[in-house]
Design a protein around this motif. Structure first.
Motif, PDB file in Angstrom:
ATOM      1  N   PRO A  18      48.713 -17.991   6.561  1.00 38.73           N
ATOM      2  CA  PRO A  18      47.812 -16.849   6.789  1.00 38.73           C
ATOM      3  C   PRO A  18      48.590 -15.528   6.787  1.00 38.73           C
ATOM      4  O   PRO A  18      49.701 -15.451   7.286  1.00 38.73           O
ATOM      5  CB  PRO A  18      47.225 -17.112   8.172  1.00 38.73           C
ATOM      6  N   TRP A  19      47.967 -14.511   6.217  1.00 38.95           N
ATOM      7  CA  TRP A  19      48.530 -13.161   6.220  1.00 38.95           C
ATOM      8  C   TRP A  19      47.453 -12.274   6.828  1.00 38.95           C
ATOM      9  O   TRP A  19      46.663 -11.658   6.144  1.00 38.95           O
ATOM     10  CB  TRP A  19      48.854 -12.743   4.803  1.00 38.95           C
ATOM     11  N   GLN A  20      47.430 -12.217   8.143  1.00 40.86           N
ATOM     12  CA  GLN A  20      46.323 -11.604   8.868  1.00 40.86           C
ATOM     13  C   GLN A  20      46.302 -10.084   8.793  1.00 40.86           C
ATOM     14  O   GLN A  20      45.272  -9.481   9.044  1.00 40.86           O
ATOM     15  CB  GLN A  20      46.339 -12.075  10.317  1.00 40.86           C
ATOM     16  N   SER A  21      47.413  -9.461   8.444  1.00 41.10           N
ATOM     17  CA  SER A  21      47.440  -7.996   8.428  1.00 41.10           C
ATOM     18  C   SER A  21      47.034  -7.405   7.084  1.00 41.10           C
ATOM     19  O   SER A  21      46.998  -6.187   6.923  1.00 41.10           O
ATOM     20  CB  SER A  21      48.836  -7.491   8.811  1.00 41.10           C
ATOM     21  N   ALA A  22      46.689  -8.242   6.084  1.00 39.62           N
ATOM     22  CA  ALA A  22      46.257  -7.743   4.770  1.00 39.62           C
ATOM     23  C   ALA A  22      44.861  -7.138   4.898  1.00 39.62           C
ATOM     24  O   ALA A  22      43.978  -7.719   5.525  1.00 39.62           O
ATOM     25  CB  ALA A  22      46.260  -8.865   3.744  1.00 39.62           C
ATOM     26  N   ILE A  23      44.675  -5.952   4.307  1.00 39.76           N
ATOM     27  CA  ILE A  23      43.395  -5.269   4.462  1.00 39.76           C
ATOM     28  C   ILE A  23      42.710  -4.902   3.152  1.00 39.76           C
ATOM     29  O   ILE A  23      41.499  -4.760   3.103  1.00 39.76           O
ATOM     30  CB  ILE A  23      43.539  -3.992   5.322  1.00 39.76           C
ATOM     31  N   GLN A  24      43.479  -4.752   2.068  1.00 34.70           N
ATOM     32  CA  GLN A  24      42.859  -4.330   0.808  1.00 34.70           C
ATOM     33  C   GLN A  24      43.677  -4.830  -0.377  1.00 34.70           C
ATOM     34  O   GLN A  24      44.900  -4.842  -0.330  1.00 34.70           O
ATOM     35  CB  GLN A  24      42.769  -2.805   0.757  1.00 34.70           C
ATOM     36  N   LEU A  25      42.971  -5.222  -1.423  1.00 35.78           N
ATOM     37  CA  LEU A  25      43.612  -5.678  -2.653  1.00 35.78           C
ATOM     38  C   LEU A  25      43.085  -4.838  -3.805  1.00 35.78           C
ATOM     39  O   LEU A  25      41.870  -4.686  -3.956  1.00 35.78           O
ATOM     40  CB  LEU A  25      43.288  -7.152  -2.903  1.00 35.78           C
ATOM     41  N   THR A  26      43.986  -4.278  -4.583  1.00 31.05           N
ATOM     42  CA  THR A  26      43.625  -3.549  -5.789  1.00 31.05           C
ATOM     43  C   THR A  26      44.074  -4.383  -6.973  1.00 31.05           C
ATOM     44  O   THR A  26      45.212  -4.834  -7.013  1.00 31.05           O
ATOM     45  CB  THR A  26      44.311  -2.163  -5.827  1.00 31.05           C
ATOM     46  N   GLU A  27      43.176  -4.584  -7.906  1.00 32.22           N
ATOM     47  CA  GLU A  27      43.451  -5.432  -9.059  1.00 32.22           C
ATOM     48  C   GLU A  27      43.272  -4.597 -10.332  1.00 32.22           C
ATOM     49  O   GLU A  27      42.200  -4.048 -10.566  1.00 32.22           O
ATOM     50  CB  GLU A  27      42.456  -6.598  -9.032  1.00 32.22           C
ATOM     51  N   ASN A  28      44.322  -4.480 -11.117  1.00 36.70           N
ATOM     52  CA  ASN A  28      44.259  -3.777 -12.403  1.00 36.70           C
ATOM     53  C   ASN A  28      44.200  -4.818 -13.506  1.00 36.70           C
ATOM     54  O   ASN A  28      45.152  -5.569 -13.690  1.00 36.70           O
ATOM     55  CB  ASN A  28      45.487  -2.886 -12.602  1.00 36.70           C
ATOM     56  N   ILE A  29      43.100  -4.861 -14.218  1.00 35.66           N
ATOM     57  CA  ILE A  29      42.924  -5.846 -15.276  1.00 35.66           C
ATOM     58  C   ILE A  29      43.330  -5.204 -16.590  1.00 35.66           C
ATOM     59  O   ILE A  29      42.810  -4.165 -16.973  1.00 35.66           O
ATOM     60  CB  ILE A  29      41.472  -6.356 -15.322  1.00 35.66           C
TER      61      ILE A  29
END
Length: 170
Positions: free
Chosen positions: A32-43
């Motif tokens: 688990p990585w509980q402090s992750a809050i946002q993911l940006t994905e560049n396609i």
């Protein structure tokens, strides 16, 4: 014309799992990585881009290489060791590795949509070690975040006809 599409997900839950066996696509038990809050994905390649409501929309092709950023409040010691950015020596001292080798893993995360929670997994992800810094306390305290760049490349599975970068489910 080839378009570049950026998607931003507010993360509800996140975990990573190291690649154990490349041929069988076996991964470790997710951490688990509980402090992750946002993911940006560049396609990089998305052939199904269309415009509506003055916005760019995309139907993302699953065989597409992606890169992006994972934003988190902190990178816990356990995750830094798991990604081999740091090691603990025989005296129990945490040693930061200057040029760590990339660790291939899967990134699992959940995010909210207008129809409920969705789960997704990016395969064959490598993270770039961020510049981890600490701030001193100031008059106004606001949470600082760390941004980690990543790259996910298509993986080939025996039960799919095409390489796969990402899977999603409700």
């Amino acid at each position: 014309m080839e378009e570049k599409v950026t998607l931003i997900y507010g993360i509800e839950q996140c975990a990573i799992a190291k690649l154990k066996d490349e041929k069988q696509h076996e991964y470790d038990v997710p951490k688990p990585w509980q402090s992750a809050i946002q993911l940006t994905e560049n396609i990089k390649e998305s052939t199904d881009v269309f415009y509506a409501d003055d916005k760019t929309w995309a139907v993302v092709n699953g065989q597409t290489e992606t890169d992006g950023k994972l934003e988190c409040y902190d990178v816990p010691q356990e995750i830094r060791e798991y990604l081999e950015w740091e090691k603990v020596d025989k005296n129990g001292v945490s040693v930061e590795i200057a040029t760590p080798a990339p660790v291939r893993c899967a990134l699992l995360y959940t995010y909210k949509t207008n129809v409920g929670i969705r789960r997704a997994c990016l395969y064959d992800v490598t993270f770039t070690k961020p510049n981890l810094s600490l701030n001193t306390v100031k008059e106004k305290v606001s949470p600082s975040t760390t941004t980690i760049n990543y790259k996910a490349v298509p993986a080939i599975f025996d039960n799919f006809d095409e390489p796969v970068t990402k899977i999603k489910s409700n």
